[in-house]
Design a protein around this motif. Structure first.
Motif, PDB file in Angstrom:
ATOM      1  N   THR A 208      -0.047  -7.409   6.648  1.00 19.20           N
ATOM      2  CA  THR A 208      -0.475  -6.600   5.535  1.00 19.20           C
ATOM      3  C   THR A 208      -0.243  -5.095   5.775  1.00 19.20           C
ATOM      4  N   ILE A 209      -0.208  -4.182   4.840  1.00 18.42           N
ATOM      5  CA  ILE A 209      -0.118  -2.959   4.980  1.00 18.42           C
ATOM      6  C   ILE A 209      -0.963  -2.267   5.888  1.00 18.42           C
TER       7      ILE A 209
ATOM      8  N   PRO B 284       6.733   0.009   2.003  1.00 15.63           N
ATOM      9  CA  PRO B 284       7.107  -0.798   0.919  1.00 15.63           C
ATOM     10  C   PRO B 284       5.998  -2.178   0.681  1.00 15.63           C
ATOM     11  N   GLY B 285       5.741  -2.192  -0.456  1.00 14.82           N
ATOM     12  CA  GLY B 285       4.732  -3.157  -0.653  1.00 14.82           C
ATOM     13  C   GLY B 285       4.322  -3.642  -1.781  1.00 14.82           C
ATOM     14  N   THR B 286       3.299  -4.511  -2.221  1.00 16.70           N
ATOM     15  CA  THR B 286       3.256  -4.885  -3.522  1.00 16.70           C
ATOM     16  C   THR B 286       2.036  -4.508  -4.004  1.00 16.70           C
ATOM     17  N   VAL B 287       1.622  -4.681  -5.134  1.00 14.20           N
ATOM     18  CA  VAL B 287       0.648  -4.137  -6.020  1.00 14.20           C
ATOM     19  C   VAL B 287      -0.939  -4.316  -5.474  1.00 14.20           C
ATOM     20  N   GLU B 288      -0.939  -4.983  -4.361  1.00 14.45           N
ATOM     21  CA  GLU B 288      -2.183  -5.462  -3.942  1.00 14.45           C
ATOM     22  C   GLU B 288      -2.870  -4.575  -2.743  1.00 14.45           C
ATOM     23  N   GLY B 289      -2.076  -3.122  -2.948  1.00 19.29           N
ATOM     24  CA  GLY B 289      -2.615  -2.299  -2.066  1.00 19.29           C
ATOM     25  C   GLY B 289      -2.557  -2.406  -0.642  1.00 19.29           C
TER      26      GLY B 289
ATOM     27  N   THR C 280      -6.216   9.852   1.125  1.00 15.47           N
ATOM     28  CA  THR C 280      -5.855   9.149   0.050  1.00 15.47           C
ATOM     29  C   THR C 280      -4.868   8.211   0.127  1.00 15.47           C
ATOM     30  N   VAL C 281      -5.087   7.237  -0.881  1.00 16.84           N
ATOM     31  CA  VAL C 281      -4.007   6.038  -1.003  1.00 16.84           C
ATOM     32  C   VAL C 281      -3.311   6.093  -2.461  1.00 16.84           C
ATOM     33  N   GLU C 282      -2.029   5.893  -2.489  1.00 18.05           N
ATOM     34  CA  GLU C 282      -1.593   6.150  -3.872  1.00 18.05           C
ATOM     35  C   GLU C 282      -0.351   5.005  -3.791  1.00 18.05           C
ATOM     36  N   VAL C 283       0.084   4.624  -4.953  1.00 19.10           N
ATOM     37  CA  VAL C 283       0.955   3.593  -5.214  1.00 19.10           C
ATOM     38  C   VAL C 283       2.069   4.147  -6.036  1.00 19.10           C
TER      39      VAL C 283
END
Length: 122
Positions: free
Chosen positions: A99-100, A9-14, A43-46
């Motif tokens: 951070t993530i 669970p995170g924010t839009v900052e990746g 891969t990294v995806e939001v």
């Protein structure tokens, strides 16, 4: 190559965004698909989370399940969604403050504990 997908669970900052402390109220989930053996990122995806509603705790659980997630790292989570993750086969882990990217590094080093009870009282 065998791959897995982990969600945060995170924010839009990746990757540089902070791990959100209450999983149900996060605006987005960041997923990382990685090689199961080398832990290399593929891969990294939001993924946009659904709005949090009273009694709607299973909505984000199913969102992640339907997106192929096999593990989730959370800062805080209630009993109902925690049991939901376990029931659908997603392994829940207790994250660290940071951070993530820091949480993924801790996950790769087996420093995060699997969750079996709620960490949130909401």
């Amino acid at each position: 190559m065998s791959t897995k997908k982990i969600a945060f669970p995170g924010t839009v900052e990746g990757l540089n965004g902070e791990l959100v402390g209450h999983f149900g109220h996060t605006p987005t989930f960041l997923t990382i698909e990685y090689d199961e053996n080398t832990k290399a990122v593929i891969t990294v995806e939001v993924i946009q989370n659904s709005p949090h509603e009273q009694g709607g705790c299973m909505t984000p659980v199913m969102l992640l399940k339907n997106n192929g997630v096999s593990e989730v790292v959370v800062g805080g989570i209630g009993q109902r969604p925690l049991m939901g993750f376990i029931q659908v086969g997603i392994e829940p882990y207790r994250g660290i403050q940071g951070t993530i990217k820091q949480n993924f590094e801790a996950f790769k080093q087996n420093l995060l504990k699997k969750l079996s009870q709620a960490t949130c009282q909401h």
